[in-house]
Scaffold this active site. Sequence first.
Site, PDB file in Angstrom:
ATOM      1  CE  LYS A  68      43.528  19.266 -21.634  1.00 25.57           C
ATOM      2  NZ  LYS A  68      42.917  18.787 -22.893  1.00 25.57           N
ATOM      3  CB  SER A 141      44.153  15.509 -23.153  1.00 25.23           C
ATOM      4  OG  SER A 141      43.309  16.377 -23.859  1.00 25.23           O
ATOM      5  CB  SER A 165      40.670  15.766 -25.416  1.00 25.03           C
ATOM      6  OG  SER A 165      41.541  14.751 -25.838  1.00 25.03           O
TER       7      SER A 165
END
Length: 457
Positions: A68, A141, A165
């Site tokens: 991420k 997210s 998330s």
Amino acid sequence: RPRRHSREISSRAVTESQFERIDGLNPQLKAYVTLMCDDALAQAERADIDIAKGVVHGPLHGVPVAIKDLCCTKGVPTMGGTGALKDFVPEFDATVVSRLAMAGAVLLGKLNTTEGAMAGYHPDFDAPVNPWNAERWSGVSSSGSGVAVAAGLCYGAIGTDTGGSIRFPSAANGIVGLKPTWGRVSRYGVLNLAESLDHVGPMTRRVDDAAAFLEAIAGHDPHDPTSSTKPVSRMLERINKGTKRLRIGVDEDYLTREVDPEVSSAVKNAIGVLQGLGAELLEVTVPPVDEAVASWTILCAAEAALAHADTYPSNADSYGPWFRGWLDIGRSVSGADYARANNVRNALRARFATLMETIDVLACPSTAFPAHPVTRDLLYGPLLPPAPGDPTSVMMRYTVPADFTGQPTLSVPCGFSKDGLPLSLQLVGRAWEEEVLCRAGHAYQNATEWHSRHPEL
């Protein structure tokens, strides 16, 4: 034993295949924001050399994974979905990145995220597209992580969870998400949304993969004083111990009140499967959580304003409209507001600790609804006051509690809606007992086929 470890297939060949798939699908799905092709191929070649010599660093050795874009990666842009950091190139690796490298994993690239890891996207960044239905939500997210794993653009990914998330995109994309106990995984080098709430964990297709991933990244880190010194259990060694005598707490009202009937039905069926595998079901009452959801907004927004104090409001024009609105809320929070919200958090922690004394696992939905329709205005538009009947607060009943308490959670696919959208079971465990969650989730997956279904791409 993985095929690459027996040299039936090379890590380089698998990595090249992944990049070919990314080249073909990422323009449509927009999961990746940055690719690390040269570095990844070099890592794959090193893995092949080591494995040929009989030097295997663990189950992730030679496996292509993705990160991420909140996680600092040396020499690679780390933008956190915001224009304020579009030129930020760290000179160091986040601990989770360095530990994946130590485990021999191949790092394919960085995955798209909402701005600042909240709910809205910056206009200059792509919103990942749900591979099951392009017009439906892909999660918040960690949406890039969820889409990449579901679409086969990596074998596992790092996600983060502050208010849901890891769980929301796992549910929306039909994959496994493991949110560890707060402090189990170092947050060093991971851009903050809200320091006291942020969790870092793996997102994969299978529970045993998530267990392997967590073993690689977990453990104390001197760079993060909030990381725990508690030893990390060898979850993979114990993952086949099953669910006999596992006490699963079930609250009928929590499973059904304002929850989509398809979701509650799928979750109940999944609980029935676990009971059939030897688990004991116990009726429990989940503490009231609505006040906690309201308090979460205060805590998260205030801590986000602190995290961005160096660039907001001084560089406000580099932020998108949604996140600007969130930071403005945070800057308006008073000390008394924050203290009051923190008292709500502490009370909920105590109530959940009492609940977990009677059970090993709490079973509930990962989210109250299948993935909802989205529009560009919804993804990129300004932060608006909640409208009557807004589903967000209902959805967060199932995510905020474990972020407040820091308890570990596991999300696993448990069915599909009539529209072909994934549905998800959430198991909430006691602190530091990720092993119990993985045993239960692995047993469930061995008894079902939901995780083996893939979107048609």
